[in-house]
Design a protein around this motif. Sequence first.
Motif: not given
Length: 246
Positions: A75, A139, A147-148, A159, A162, A168, A176, A178
Amino acid sequence: MQYFEVYVFALARSNMSQQLTNEKLPAKCQQSNGNKPHAKTGWYLRDTILNRYEENKTDPPEYLTDEQIYLETENILSWIDLGSKDDPVEWEKRARAVRNMPLSKHVECDISKEKDEQAVHEKADKFFNHHFHVGEVMRVVTEGSGYYDVMDLNGRWIRRPISKGDVYVIPSGCYHRVCLDTKKHLNVVMMHYDKKSTDQFFWPESLNDPVYIEYNERMKCLRRSLSFPYQSRPGFTDCVKSLNRP
């Protein structure tokens, strides 16, 4: 992969074991660069999530830099200046300088705009169901914070906080999700190359999907090329239990 790239990746990995268990953040994570906010640091989630809107760090915390998250999951985590005006057209223009993805969709989850707290939880549930896409997606956070979460090959969740301007880029086949934070206010623009990549493939039904298997093999190949230490971790986070609300 060029020799220089392999060397850089290996060098970034060499000090990971020491940094992961260090409560004190790396010095570069405390510095700012012009208009760019302080660099963010991710961490591994503990196995049991009591309140998903909290940080839920392990004890002791296991921190990862954005570079380490890339090496663990492929990522790409970065930041762009969206400007001072609330201009969706300008936001998308600046985002497409990172990845020129023609399809976009603005999604928001704001406690002040939902009819009640339950409506916020229901929308947050949809964000929190972990899944992957066929093809690379991007995104961009346009407002708020949250949080992502991204899953590594051991089935452990990483975690990363963001906020506005954070970008990202998610590789094909990578699980994944969110998550809102305690402020429960997050707006994101979702960007895709084509309509096919907008489809979501949810865990655990998609574990045997060729796209997910290909992603795993690609990441294992990267580890072999860099002589990464790798031990499989049995089991995955229970998706139903992880949806528990406070």
